[in-house]
Scaffold this active site. Structure first.
Site, PDB file in Angstrom:
ATOM      1  NE  ARG A  20      -1.499   2.247   2.952  1.00 29.34           N
ATOM      2  CZ  ARG A  20      -0.596   3.356   3.375  1.00 29.34           C
ATOM      3  NH1 ARG A  20      -0.286   4.706   2.858  1.00 29.34           N
ATOM      4  NH2 ARG A  20      -0.361   3.390   5.062  1.00 29.34           N
ATOM      5  CG  HIS A 213       3.540   4.640   8.673  1.00 30.81           C
ATOM      6  ND1 HIS A 213       3.067   3.511   8.051  1.00 30.81           N
ATOM      7  CD2 HIS A 213       3.460   5.735   8.202  1.00 30.81           C
ATOM      8  CE1 HIS A 213       3.241   4.103   7.507  1.00 30.81           C
ATOM      9  NE2 HIS A 213       3.632   4.993   7.466  1.00 30.81           N
ATOM     10  CG  HIS A 215       7.528   7.655   5.668  1.00 31.93           C
ATOM     11  ND1 HIS A 215       6.914   6.980   4.558  1.00 31.93           N
ATOM     12  CD2 HIS A 215       5.777   7.813   6.336  1.00 31.93           C
ATOM     13  CE1 HIS A 215       5.759   6.922   4.259  1.00 31.93           C
ATOM     14  NE2 HIS A 215       4.789   6.777   5.346  1.00 31.93           N
ATOM     15  CB  CYS A 246       1.988  10.591   1.238  1.00 32.70           C
ATOM     16  SG  CYS A 246       0.572  11.157   1.160  1.00 32.70           S
TER      17      CYS A 246
HETATM   18  P1  HMG Z   1     -12.732  13.989  -3.078  1.00 33.75           P
HETATM   19  O1  HMG Z   1     -12.111  14.910  -4.553  1.00 33.75           O
HETATM   20  O2  HMG Z   1     -12.230  15.724  -2.037  1.00 33.75           O
HETATM   21  O3  HMG Z   1     -14.179  13.680  -2.959  1.00 33.75           O
HETATM   22  O4  HMG Z   1     -12.313  13.326  -2.793  1.00 33.75           O
HETATM   23  P2  HMG Z   1     -15.561  13.890  -3.636  1.00 33.75           P
HETATM   24  O5  HMG Z   1     -16.232  12.686  -2.831  1.00 33.75           O
HETATM   25  O6  HMG Z   1     -15.433  15.065  -4.125  1.00 33.75           O
HETATM   26  O7  HMG Z   1     -15.014  12.288  -5.092  1.00 33.75           O
HETATM   27  C1  HMG Z   1     -13.846  13.060  -5.906  1.00 33.75           C
HETATM   28  C2  HMG Z   1     -14.023  11.602  -7.114  1.00 33.75           C
HETATM   29  O8  HMG Z   1     -13.950  10.733  -6.369  1.00 33.75           O
HETATM   30  C3  HMG Z   1     -15.459  11.923  -7.121  1.00 33.75           C
HETATM   31  O9  HMG Z   1     -15.413  11.123  -8.314  1.00 33.75           O
HETATM   32  C4  HMG Z   1     -15.670   9.814  -6.468  1.00 33.75           C
HETATM   33  O10 HMG Z   1     -16.296   9.310  -7.120  1.00 33.75           O
HETATM   34  C5  HMG Z   1     -14.760   9.465  -6.240  1.00 33.75           C
HETATM   35  P3  HMG Z   1     -15.564  11.279  -9.569  1.00 33.75           P
HETATM   36  O11 HMG Z   1     -17.458  12.368  -9.648  1.00 33.75           O
HETATM   37  O12 HMG Z   1     -14.503  12.762 -10.129  1.00 33.75           O
HETATM   38  O13 HMG Z   1     -15.798  10.944 -10.752  1.00 33.75           O
HETATM   39  N1  HMG Z   1     -14.418   9.315  -5.224  1.00 33.75           N
HETATM   40  C6  HMG Z   1     -13.945   7.981  -5.269  1.00 33.75           C
HETATM   41  N2  HMG Z   1     -13.595   6.563  -5.886  1.00 33.75           N
HETATM   42  C7  HMG Z   1     -12.971   5.116  -5.598  1.00 33.75           C
HETATM   43  N3  HMG Z   1     -13.206   5.262  -4.183  1.00 33.75           N
HETATM   44  C8  HMG Z   1     -13.850   5.584  -3.051  1.00 33.75           C
HETATM   45  C9  HMG Z   1     -13.813   7.153  -3.647  1.00 33.75           C
HETATM   46  N4  HMG Z   1     -14.598   8.522  -2.709  1.00 33.75           N
HETATM   47  C10 HMG Z   1     -14.539   8.833  -4.007  1.00 33.75           C
HETATM   48  N5  HMG Z   1     -13.533   5.241  -1.863  1.00 33.75           N
HETATM   49  C11 HMG Z   1     -11.665  11.770  -1.278  1.00 33.75           C
HETATM   50  C12 HMG Z   1     -11.697  12.515  -1.425  1.00 33.75           C
HETATM   51  C13 HMG Z   1     -10.625  11.214  -0.222  1.00 33.75           C
HETATM   52  C14 HMG Z   1     -12.245  10.850  -2.394  1.00 33.75           C
HETATM   53  C15 HMG Z   1      -9.793  11.839  -2.525  1.00 33.75           C
HETATM   54  O14 HMG Z   1      -8.564  12.961  -1.594  1.00 33.75           O
HETATM   55  C16 HMG Z   1      -8.985  10.084  -1.997  1.00 33.75           C
HETATM   56  O15 HMG Z   1      -9.165   8.751  -1.885  1.00 33.75           O
HETATM   57  N6  HMG Z   1      -7.777  10.943  -1.263  1.00 33.75           N
HETATM   58  C17 HMG Z   1      -6.590   9.841  -1.222  1.00 33.75           C
HETATM   59  C18 HMG Z   1      -5.394  10.052  -0.338  1.00 33.75           C
HETATM   60  C19 HMG Z   1      -4.522   8.349  -0.507  1.00 33.75           C
HETATM   61  O16 HMG Z   1      -4.596   7.568  -0.426  1.00 33.75           O
HETATM   62  N7  HMG Z   1      -3.372   9.505   0.142  1.00 33.75           N
HETATM   63  C20 HMG Z   1      -2.696   8.770   0.269  1.00 33.75           C
HETATM   64  C21 HMG Z   1      -2.124   6.794   2.190  1.00 33.75           C
HETATM   65  S1  HMG Z   1      -2.491   8.648   3.148  1.00 33.75           S
HETATM   66  C22 HMG Z   1      -0.385   7.972   3.798  1.00 33.75           C
HETATM   67  O17 HMG Z   1      -0.082   7.631   2.855  1.00 33.75           O
HETATM   68  C23 HMG Z   1      -0.189   8.405   5.524  1.00 33.75           C
HETATM   69  C24 HMG Z   1      -0.134   6.912   5.997  1.00 33.75           C
HETATM   70  O18 HMG Z   1       0.728   6.028   4.966  1.00 33.75           O
HETATM   71  C25 HMG Z   1       0.529   7.338   7.677  1.00 33.75           C
HETATM   72  C26 HMG Z   1       1.426   8.360   7.863  1.00 33.75           C
HETATM   73  O19 HMG Z   1       2.560   7.921   6.746  1.00 33.75           O
HETATM   74  O20 HMG Z   1       1.394   9.196   8.047  1.00 33.75           O
HETATM   75  C27 HMG Z   1      -1.671   5.901   5.977  1.00 33.75           C
HETATM   76 MG    MG Z   2       2.909   6.126   4.913  1.00 36.93          MG
END
Ligand code: HMG
Ligand code: MG
Length: 329
Positions: A20, A213, A215, A246
């Protein structure tokens, strides 16, 4: 009288995030079959918690857009938990349809980071997590909650431990089994780990519900693990091959490498159930699949056999990777 037997080594959980976090920031598409082989190698190495993918917006994280196809094909290794990262109700619907059984939700200690990462404040992200965690609870899934930027934020700088603890307490109220404090951009040092752990414990969070966690952006991850162990925490995240980052956290580099963590825990006498050579095989496999050299410390040096003084495991990687049948660039 026979001497007392040596006490059994204490157990540490290694929570693998390579499939992931390790892949989410990669621009080059990786075939689902290669991701599955990577996961199979991780499970074969003895890893029992492998964060497999994310059900986030495919526009936000294109590399993990194949989550719906990947999860139903995860290797059915007994005793292996495959959490998936989920941001909202849409994500939990997709995860359920794919056959997931465990999930992780994510918020942060700072609004600036959650706004860049998911377009929400911390409060809004907790509101989004609530129905996700309720649904997962109804389904009997294991649930983890990340608190990112617990040691520092790429947008607002230093973070007070109380901010991270406050977010953690909210996640626990929403039902997570485990809190994972993230050093998202790898700025933390051991003293901060000690302080944050003490603050969390003082707020009533049991140590066995805390994970870290790290990095390894600035090379402090293993020192931070040592501080976490000394403070009583027994679960640490890592990514085989040291991949990760990220896209919404400028400066976030790879995760602590699983091979570096395994070497450190082995040599320090902790039990964890993970085989170093197996992790090195997975690390070689994934870095080959990404077309990158394996640059982690133990990836380059190998393990070490105290009986002979020789390095172990180094020569095996590339040959074994070729034997998997996947093309090596
Ligand atoms: P948004 O644009 O604000 O929300 O995104 P939305 O509800 O307007 O949705 C936008 C589009 O995404 C729409 O599609 C939705 O249908 C679709 P469109 O109409 O434009 O075709 N959508 C989805 N599609 C599939 N699955 C879903 C989903 N939700 C909405 N679940 C949202 C808000 C949260 C969805 C977006 O910002 C997002 O997905 N962000 C993910 C960011 C991410 O994954 N970041 C990395 C993970 S966190 C990390 O790495 C930190 C960690 O490792 C710990 C650390 O290191 O500290 C965990
Ligand atoms: Mg991370």
């Amino acid at each position: 009288m026979a001497p007392d037997p040596a006490p059994a080594p204490e157990h540490v959980r290694i929570y693998e995030v390579g499939p992931r976090d390790g892949l989410q920031n990669e621009a080059t598409p990786i075939a689902t079959a290669a991701k599955l082989r990577y996961i199979e190698l991780l499970a074969a190495a003895g890893l029992r918690e492998i964060e497999a993918t994310s059900f986030v917006s495919p526009k936000a994280i294109p590399q993990l857009a194949d989550a719906d196809e990947l999860v139903p094909r995860l290797p059915p290794a007994p005793g292996v938990r495959y959490p998936v990262l989920v941001p909202n109700a849409r994500g939990v619907d997709r995860a359920e349809a794919a056959g997931a059984r465990a999930l992780a939700v994510f918020t942060a200690a700072t609004d600036a980071f959650t706004e860049h990462n998911i377009g929400m404040t911390v409060e809004e992200s907790l509101e989004a997590a609530a129905p996700v965690l309720r649904r997962a609870g109804d389904l009997g899934w294991w649930r983890r909650g990340y608190v990112s930027t617990a040691f520092g934020c790429p947008y607002t700088g230093a973070v007070e431990p109380a901010r991270a603890v406050a977010a953690a307490l909210r996640l626990l109220d929403l039902g997570v089994e485990e809190i994972c404090f993230g050093d998202t951009i790898g700025v933390g040092v051991p003293g901060q780990v000690t302080t944050l752990t003490a603050a969390a414990a003082a707020a009533g969070i049991p140590l066995d519900r805390i994970a870290f966690h790290f990095h390894d952006t600035r090379g402090t991850a293993l020192a931070n693990v040592a501080a976490g162990l000394a403070a009583g925490v027994r679960c640490f995240d890592a990514a085989a091959g040291g991949t990760g980052g990220c896209p919404y956290a400028p400066g976030a580099a790879g995760n602590l490498a699983t091979e570096d963590l395994v070497y450190f825990l082995d040599a320090s006498g902790w039990s964890h159930g993970v085989d170093l050579d197996g992790v090195l095989e997975a690390a070689r496999f994934v870095t080959d699949a990404l077309g990158k050299p394996l640059v982690t410390k133990v990836g380059q040096a190998g393990g070490w056999d105290p009986a002979t003084g020789r390095a172990t495991g180094r020569a095996t990687g590339r040959a074994m990777t070729r034997a998997t049948g996947f093309p090596v660039r």
